[in-house]
Scaffold this active site. Structure first.
Site, PDB file in Angstrom:
ATOM      1  CB  CYS A   1      -0.822  -0.046   1.246  1.00  0.00           C
ATOM      2  SG  CYS A   1      -2.174  -1.151   1.189  1.00  0.00           S
TER       3      CYS A   1
ATOM      4  CB  CYS B   1      11.196   7.241  -6.959  1.00  0.00           C
ATOM      5  SG  CYS B   1      12.520   6.668  -5.933  1.00  0.00           S
TER       6      CYS B   1
HETATM    7  N1  LIG Z   1       5.864  -9.224  11.705  1.00  0.00           N
HETATM    8  C1  LIG Z   1       4.868  -8.285  12.246  1.00  0.00           C
HETATM    9  N2  LIG Z   1       5.062  -7.937  13.783  1.00  0.00           N
HETATM   10  C2  LIG Z   1       4.321  -6.922  14.276  1.00  0.00           C
HETATM   11  N3  LIG Z   1       3.717  -6.095  13.561  1.00  0.00           N
HETATM   12  C3  LIG Z   1       3.641  -6.278  12.363  1.00  0.00           C
HETATM   13  C4  LIG Z   1       4.289  -7.326  11.555  1.00  0.00           C
HETATM   14  N4  LIG Z   1       4.127  -7.097  10.291  1.00  0.00           N
HETATM   15  C5  LIG Z   1       3.459  -5.845  10.032  1.00  0.00           C
HETATM   16  N5  LIG Z   1       2.973  -5.414  11.205  1.00  0.00           N
HETATM   17  C6  LIG Z   1       2.219  -4.291  11.612  1.00  0.00           C
HETATM   18  O1  LIG Z   1       1.047  -4.308  10.746  1.00  0.00           O
HETATM   19  C7  LIG Z   1       0.786  -3.049  10.481  1.00  0.00           C
HETATM   20  C8  LIG Z   1       0.395  -3.260   8.949  1.00  0.00           C
HETATM   21  O2  LIG Z   1      -0.655  -2.073   8.729  1.00  0.00           O
HETATM   22  P1  LIG Z   1      -0.751  -1.007   7.438  1.00  0.00           P
HETATM   23  O3  LIG Z   1       0.047  -1.663   6.329  1.00  0.00           O
HETATM   24  O4  LIG Z   1      -1.877  -0.378   7.252  1.00  0.00           O
HETATM   25  O5  LIG Z   1       0.319   0.219   8.390  1.00  0.00           O
HETATM   26  P2  LIG Z   1       1.804   0.669   7.895  1.00  0.00           P
HETATM   27  O6  LIG Z   1       2.774  -0.156   7.809  1.00  0.00           O
HETATM   28  O7  LIG Z   1       1.906   1.885   8.756  1.00  0.00           O
HETATM   29  O8  LIG Z   1       1.625   1.364   6.410  1.00  0.00           O
HETATM   30  P3  LIG Z   1       2.497   2.033   5.331  1.00  0.00           P
HETATM   31  O9  LIG Z   1       3.410   0.893   4.939  1.00  0.00           O
HETATM   32  O10 LIG Z   1       1.499   2.256   4.159  1.00  0.00           O
HETATM   33  O11 LIG Z   1       3.218   3.064   5.953  1.00  0.00           O
HETATM   34  C9  LIG Z   1       1.640  -2.051  10.598  1.00  0.00           C
HETATM   35  O12 LIG Z   1       1.485  -1.251  11.741  1.00  0.00           O
HETATM   36  C10 LIG Z   1       2.893  -2.975  10.997  1.00  0.00           C
HETATM   37  O13 LIG Z   1       3.830  -2.382  11.767  1.00  0.00           O
END
Ligand SMILES: Nc1ncnc2c1ncn2[C@@H]1O[C@H](COP(=O)(O)OP(=O)(O)OP(=O)(O)O)[C@@H](O)[C@H]1O
Length: 390
Positions: free
Chosen positions: A195, A349
């Site tokens: 995303c 980019c």
């Molecule tokens: N292995 C993991 N352990 C703990 N948390 C995780 C793990 N993988 C992903 N996450 C968490 O899951 C969430 C996924 O949500 P989302 O993709 O909406 O958030 P984001 O990473 O803040 O978004 P973006 O990548 O657009 O900045 C995040 O807060 C990320 O830190």
């Protein structure tokens, strides 16, 4: 249905008032509300999906909620991660989420795990909970959560989102299929954009996260038909919901232990290849780029490989837009060749990653180029704050 002994759970006077609209539903009633109070749910990730689903699980009266995340709140999260707020930017997401949940329901027990869920800690963290909800955004964690749920025999309430489309289902419930029946193999690394690369409609995770919360509550209550065996596909632009049937694969390999999921998803190989490509590509910083542009840049072709929508947000002068997907499909390579005319190539980019990828492809086509470290965000920080950092 989870099977606590409702007779051991008492509802308080506050519970009777707080959950009165539940208590008058025959499908919930006093017994169902006691089941919710006795239940424990672990939510992995408190981002786009985790944010709405945690709010609704807490409001519904789930007695114990665990939250796993290692990230801190970023301003760019607030467009969709509605459990967080402007005042919690920079704070750990789990702390921010807990404060908001307790505002909604101070009687909910909240357990926090400020950690990256991995093969080393997953079984221990997940074991105490009745239901696991996957609100993460990456393939290694999805396979990890799936396999740990299989080993621990726990339902896995799954959701995923991208741009305007989302999916939801319930895995590993009452003999139903699991994530490996839907995706036996991970996609090649880099094929499915995140995303952060492709964008996402802020409301979309709200819809999918709330579907995950609904499935979780139904499993606790033992009411209705869950999505086990059905993959729900939602398209926000067409406003359609479709369903695919899912069945357990009779010859799927038995999951005996957790593995290295980064390796399984090919990520170390991808990193190695990227590092090899990066070693061969020269870089300049934004100050050096400014000197080139100030001197007229007549010997240079400077390309911007972001998407046209990002180009609309702001652009560096003297640059030509050739989005990465065009370079990937070959048309952009031809365009660069036709514009180059003996000039040196520079690419940028948003932050430097996609332009590096583009230069790797161009290098294979025989065109050497120079990457701009930190991309337009570094330009905005160090050269021209009038260009929005995003
Ligand atoms: N292995 C993991 N352990 C703990 N948390 C995780 C793990 N993988 C992903 N996450 C968490 O899951 C969430 C996924 O949500 P989302 O993709 O909406 O958030 P984001 O990473 O803040 O978004 P973006 O990548 O657009 O900045 C995040 O807060 C990320 O830190």
């Amino acid at each position: 249905m989870l099977n606590p002994d409702p007779n051991t759970i008492q509802l308080t006077q506050d519970d009777y008032e707080r959950y009165s609209r539940h208590l008058i539903l025959p499908e919930v009633g006093v017994e169902g509300q006691k089941r919710l109070k006795a239940a424990s749910v672990l939510c992995i990730g408190t981002g786009g999906l985790g944010a709405p689903l945690l709010l609704y699980l807490a409001a519904a009266g789930v007695g114990r909620i665990g939250i796993v995340d290692f990230d801190v709140v970023d301003t760019s999260n607030l467009q969709r991660q509605i459990i967080h707020g402007t005042s919690t930017v920079g704070k750990p997401k789990i702390e921010s989420a807990k404060a908001r949940i307790l505002e909604i329901n101070p009687y909910c027990q909240i357990d926090l795990y400020n950690t990256h869920l991995s093969s080393a800690n997953a079984l221990e963290i997940m074991a105490p909970y009745d239901i696991i909800v996957d609100g993460t955004d990456n393939f290694p964690t999805r396979y990890l959560v799936n396999d740990a749920c299989v080993l621990l025999n726990k339902p896995n309430v799954y959701g995923s989102i991208f741009r305007f489309e989302g999916q939801a289902t319930v895995f590993n419930y009452e003999g139903g299929p699991n994530y490996r029946d839907l995706y036996p193999e991970p996609p090649p690394p880099g094929l499915v954009p995140s995303c952060a690369e492709g964008g996402v409609l802020g409301i979309l995770p709200g819809i999918i996260g709330v579907i995950q919360a609904t499935e979780t509550v139904k499993i606790i209550l033992g009411q209705g038909n869950t999505l086990s065996g059905r993959l729900l596909l939602y398209d926000a632009l067409k406003m359609t919901f479709r369903e695919l049937k899912l069945r357990p694969n009779p010859v799927r390999p038995v999951i005996e232990k957790l593995i290295d999921y980064q390796m399984f998803c090919g990520i170390p190989q991808q990193k190695e290849n990227e590092m090899e490509a990066q070693k061969a590509i020269a870089e300049i910083n934004v100050n050096e780029l400014k000197e080139i542009i100030d001197a007229g840049a007549s010997d240079y072709l400077i390309i911007d490989v972001r998407n046209p929508n990002e180009w609309e947000i702001g652009r560096i002068p003297n640059t030509v837009l050739i989005p990465l997907p065009e370079i990937e499909n070959g048309n952009g390579v031809d365009k660069v060749k036709s514009l180059l005319d003996g000039k040196k190539l520079i690419a940028h980019c948003k932050m430097g990653g996609r332009s590096m990828k583009a230069l790797g492809i161009l290098k294979q086509a025989g065109i050497d180029g120079i990457n701009v470290q930190g991309g337009i965000n570094a330009w905005s920080e160090q050269i021209d704050p009038a260009i929005p950092k995003y």
